[in-house]
Motif scaffolding. Structure first.
Motif, PDB file in Angstrom:
ATOM      1  N   THR A 149      44.601  44.335  47.718  1.00 50.20           N
ATOM      2  CA  THR A 149      43.558  43.606  47.072  1.00 50.20           C
ATOM      3  C   THR A 149      43.901  43.685  45.590  1.00 50.20           C
ATOM      4  O   THR A 149      43.052  42.707  44.840  1.00 50.20           O
ATOM      5  N   GLN A 150      44.460  44.506  44.936  1.00 49.89           N
ATOM      6  CA  GLN A 150      44.686  44.455  43.501  1.00 49.89           C
ATOM      7  C   GLN A 150      46.164  44.950  43.271  1.00 49.89           C
ATOM      8  O   GLN A 150      46.978  45.557  44.141  1.00 49.89           O
ATOM      9  N   ALA A 151      46.647  44.708  41.986  1.00 45.99           N
ATOM     10  CA  ALA A 151      47.939  45.170  41.635  1.00 45.99           C
ATOM     11  C   ALA A 151      47.889  45.577  40.105  1.00 45.99           C
ATOM     12  O   ALA A 151      46.937  45.080  39.447  1.00 45.99           O
ATOM     13  N   ALA A 152      48.790  46.294  39.486  1.00 49.88           N
ATOM     14  CA  ALA A 152      48.772  46.523  38.098  1.00 49.88           C
ATOM     15  C   ALA A 152      50.248  46.422  37.581  1.00 49.88           C
ATOM     16  O   ALA A 152      51.094  46.516  38.378  1.00 49.88           O
ATOM     17  N   GLY A 182      45.758  45.397  34.311  1.00 53.49           N
ATOM     18  CA  GLY A 182      45.032  46.433  34.920  1.00 53.49           C
ATOM     19  C   GLY A 182      44.651  45.952  36.305  1.00 53.49           C
ATOM     20  O   GLY A 182      44.016  46.631  37.186  1.00 53.49           O
ATOM     21  N   GLY A 183      44.902  44.697  36.780  1.00 51.61           N
ATOM     22  CA  GLY A 183      44.204  44.127  37.929  1.00 51.61           C
ATOM     23  C   GLY A 183      44.357  42.462  37.822  1.00 51.61           C
ATOM     24  O   GLY A 183      44.840  41.707  36.827  1.00 51.61           O
ATOM     25  N   THR A 184      43.989  41.940  38.955  1.00 53.92           N
ATOM     26  CA  THR A 184      44.127  40.277  38.815  1.00 53.92           C
ATOM     27  C   THR A 184      43.095  39.622  38.262  1.00 53.92           C
ATOM     28  O   THR A 184      43.150  38.559  38.053  1.00 53.92           O
ATOM     29  N   ASP A 185      41.951  40.175  38.101  1.00 57.34           N
ATOM     30  CA  ASP A 185      40.672  39.424  37.483  1.00 57.34           C
ATOM     31  C   ASP A 185      39.709  40.406  36.749  1.00 57.34           C
ATOM     32  O   ASP A 185      39.123  41.113  37.307  1.00 57.34           O
ATOM     33  N   PHE A 186      39.856  40.510  35.306  1.00 54.71           N
ATOM     34  CA  PHE A 186      39.100  41.458  34.861  1.00 54.71           C
ATOM     35  C   PHE A 186      37.582  41.204  34.957  1.00 54.71           C
ATOM     36  O   PHE A 186      36.635  42.083  34.972  1.00 54.71           O
ATOM     37  N   ASP A 187      37.219  39.678  34.936  1.00 54.95           N
ATOM     38  CA  ASP A 187      35.788  39.667  35.078  1.00 54.95           C
ATOM     39  C   ASP A 187      35.296  40.250  36.376  1.00 54.95           C
ATOM     40  O   ASP A 187      34.081  40.656  36.465  1.00 54.95           O
TER      41      ASP A 187
END
Length: 207
Positions: free
Chosen positions: A49-52, A67-72
């Motif tokens: 669900t996430q990557a960095a 730090g992820g796919t969507d900061f918001d």
């Protein structure tokens, strides 16, 4: 992350500051695009669900950090705050500890069934190659040889080297499973630790 680092340097009661970041805007945009694309393809296949992602220059300057796919939707930074088991990416540190203890790349070890107490590590995908050189075992990421070398040098030696390379979450005397990356580290520390190899043994603190 930049705000936290700035406060560390300037102090919490410092007046208004102008902070110049090391981030390269073009590389940062490219990194974000790559992370999103990988998540759409390999990430979807793996159920992630996430990557960095982190990219560090030769002097330790952080040029890109995702730090992820969507900061918001998820402001948690998986590049700095998250800790994950590094798995096979930890093996080079095992081999480095072995080299420091006199093992040569041309030395041979047997890739075969092995058991240490209740722990019986196997190779990914199964199967064994028999006698192989240490260099070949590293290149092929052979689990059994990494475990054997870890047992030869001991947990204290692996823990000491890992911490010297900047992996501060590795305990001073980890158990043998550390040879296959069972202890959690942050991505930023892992990338920085790998840079020690790139820099011929010199440690650069990421900034």
């Amino acid at each position: 992350y930049a705000t936290v680092e700035a406060v560390k340097i300037a102090g919490a009661t410092a007046p208004d500051l102008i902070v110049r970041l090391t981030i390269d805007s073009k590389l940062q945009a490219a990194a974000g695009k790559i992370v999103r694309e990988v998540m759409r393809t390999d990430g979807a296949k793996a159920g992630a669900t996430q990557a960095a992602m982190v990219a560090i220059a030769n002097d330790g300057a952080i040029r890109a950090m995702v730090g992820g796919t969507d900061f918001d939707s998820s402001p948690f930074s998986r590049a700095v705050q998250a800790r994950r088991q590094p798995g096979s990416t930890f093996k080079p540190f095992v081999y480095a500890a072995a080299l420091e203890h006199g093992v040569l790349p041309t030395d041979q070890r047997v890739d075969g069934p092995v058991k240490f107490g209740d722990w019986a590590p196997e190779n990914y995908g199964g199967g064994y190659s028999g006698p192989v050189t240490v260099a070949t075992a590293l290149a092929k990421s052979i689990n059994t040889v990494a475990a054997k070398l870890g047992q030869e040098v001991g947990g204290a030696a692996m823990g000491e080297l890992a911490r010297r390379f900047g992996l501060t979450t590795i305990p001073p005397n980890p158990d043998l499973s550390v040879a296959l990356g069972s202890y959690e580290v942050s991505l930023l520390q892992l990338v920085s630790a790998f840079q020690v190899f790139q820099q011929g043994g010199q440690k650069r603190t990421p900034y």
